[in-house]
Design a protein around this motif. Sequence first.
Motif, PDB file in Angstrom:
ATOM      1  N   THR A 111      -4.252   6.366  -1.239  1.00  0.00           N
ATOM      2  CA  THR A 111      -3.298   5.249  -1.301  1.00  0.00           C
ATOM      3  C   THR A 111      -3.780   4.212  -2.305  1.00  0.00           C
ATOM      4  OG1 THR A 111      -4.451   4.019   0.433  1.00  0.00           O
ATOM      5  CG2 THR A 111      -2.709   5.529   1.146  1.00  0.00           C
TER       6      THR A 111
ATOM      7  N   THR B   9       2.671   3.384   3.866  1.00  0.00           N
ATOM      8  CA  THR B   9       2.414   4.830   3.850  1.00  0.00           C
ATOM      9  C   THR B   9       2.699   5.455   5.219  1.00  0.00           C
ATOM     10  OG1 THR B   9       0.090   4.638   4.481  1.00  0.00           O
ATOM     11  CG2 THR B   9       0.595   4.575   2.115  1.00  0.00           C
TER      12      THR B   9
ATOM     13  N   VAL C 149       0.874  -1.178   0.000  1.00  0.00           N
ATOM     14  CA  VAL C 149       0.000   0.000   0.000  1.00  0.00           C
ATOM     15  C   VAL C 149       0.909   1.225   0.000  1.00  0.00           C
ATOM     16  CG1 VAL C 149      -1.763   1.277   1.275  1.00  0.00           C
ATOM     17  CG2 VAL C 149      -1.829  -1.238   1.223  1.00  0.00           C
TER      18      VAL C 149
ATOM     19  N   ASP D  63       1.183  -2.034   4.654  1.00  0.00           N
ATOM     20  CA  ASP D  63       0.991  -0.588   4.523  1.00  0.00           C
ATOM     21  C   ASP D  63       2.345   0.109   4.658  1.00  0.00           C
ATOM     22  OD1 ASP D  63       0.216   2.027   4.546  1.00  0.00           O
ATOM     23  OD2 ASP D  63      -1.148   1.858   6.260  1.00  0.00           O
TER      24      ASP D  63
ATOM     25  N   LYS E 128      -9.099   1.345   6.588  1.00  0.00           N
ATOM     26  CA  LYS E 128      -7.954   1.240   5.673  1.00  0.00           C
ATOM     27  C   LYS E 128      -7.899  -0.124   5.032  1.00  0.00           C
ATOM     28  CE  LYS E 128      -4.054   3.894   5.700  1.00  0.00           C
ATOM     29  NZ  LYS E 128      -2.649   4.051   6.002  1.00  0.00           N
ATOM     30  N   SER E 129      -8.204  -1.159   5.756  1.00  0.00           N
ATOM     31  CA  SER E 129      -8.140  -2.487   5.169  1.00  0.00           C
ATOM     32  C   SER E 129      -9.339  -3.303   5.615  1.00  0.00           C
ATOM     33  CB  SER E 129      -6.852  -3.187   5.568  1.00  0.00           C
ATOM     34  OG  SER E 129      -6.550  -4.186   4.623  1.00  0.00           O
TER      35      SER E 129
ATOM     36  N   HIS F 107      -7.348   1.682  11.279  1.00  0.00           N
ATOM     37  CA  HIS F 107      -7.105   0.772  10.167  1.00  0.00           C
ATOM     38  C   HIS F 107      -8.326  -0.049   9.819  1.00  0.00           C
ATOM     39  CE1 HIS F 107      -2.977   1.499   9.072  1.00  0.00           C
ATOM     40  NE2 HIS F 107      -2.817   1.846  10.325  1.00  0.00           N
TER      41      HIS F 107
ATOM     42  N   ALA G 165      -3.064  -0.108  -3.325  1.00  0.00           N
ATOM     43  CA  ALA G 165      -2.375  -1.390  -3.096  1.00  0.00           C
ATOM     44  C   ALA G 165      -1.971  -1.964  -4.448  1.00  0.00           C
ATOM     45  CB  ALA G 165      -3.291  -2.358  -2.356  1.00  0.00           C
TER      46      ALA G 165
END
Length: 329
Positions: free
Chosen positions: A122, A192, A103, A190, A232-233, A229, A124
């Motif tokens: 972002t 980032t 990511v 990740d 985020k995921s 997160h 992936a």
Amino acid sequence: MNAPPSGSTCKVLADDAHGITEAAGYIRDGQLVAFATETVYGLGGDATDDDAVVSIFKAKGRPRFNPLIVHYADISEISRDVDFNARAQKLAAAFWPGPLSLVLPRSANCRISLMASAGMDTLAVRIPDHKTARRLIVESQTPIAAPSANKSNHVSPTCAEHVISELGSDIAAVIDCGHCTVGIESTVLDLTVENPIVLRPGKVTIEEITSVLGTTNVMNTGGNSPNGHDIKSPGMLKRHYAPHQPLRMDAQKAEPHESLLGFGPEASHATLNLSPSGDLDEAAANLFAMIRDLDRRDFSGIAVMPVPETGLGCAINDRLRRAAHGSSA
Ligand code: TXA
Ligand code: MG
């Protein structure tokens, strides 16, 4: 393979030059094609085409806030779309092509549909270790967005039959490449943030990542969603990879209503055994196909014997915990 089940309208293409060229034509045309990677089958569409990306979300029934992994055949293409920083370069040299998704920040000129990033800044990315997948990407002349080719939250597919049974009427074609060798989805890392975070455990372990990055402090979410997160995921949602029957972990034996999924030489009484020799690679490769198989049998629950929490066993247990979450015994 056998004829597709009735109701399926997708073409089953051979894993040869002909099949790949036909599949690439569908991708360029904005349609969806399922194809094998070394991990699981992906549901592929042109990552630069908003409409194709929307149709991926629709076919899977996937929430739009859950971003997609974009697949490439080479790093020069990737560095057009993300900030391919020094840490990414080190990891790519060590693990690509292979089961690691990185990511990274989207670049200013990123060509990829923002929907593939679920609106975030972002993206992936990964290069799969499968020749057919890479040839498909090259012939399609575009990066390919590809989540696992299953309905949202269900078990990932490791052969073409699995794809056809769930998505056969939603896609143009599937390239039948036989069984996936790894059998469990890529590690998602990740990059980032200052300390890289393993958002999803997989074949590439945190120890391997740490040794390549040297002194960097790599963090493991351990499969739990730390603050910030969750979105985020979202593949880290607690209930995921789920069969229809309730699944129970750490069982030594099955109850009368349950089938038993075993692991290792002590499991000769099991209905199916992930690996009679206790090999974690073999267990990962069998995991999803055996769960699907047991889910179709005449039981009302699946009991799973313990799998060691080491190496690839961490990723296997992560998937089992999510499959079990919310199951009532
Ligand atoms: O092995 C794999 O990764 C397979 C094959 C087809 O490549 N793909 C796959 O995709 O498993 P999917 O969509 O089922 O899972 C992607 C995971 C999800 O947990 C998603 O939330 C996370 O990666 N993800 C994707 N883009 C992300 C991003 N920009 N930031 C954080 N997580 C991301
Ligand atoms: Mg998935």
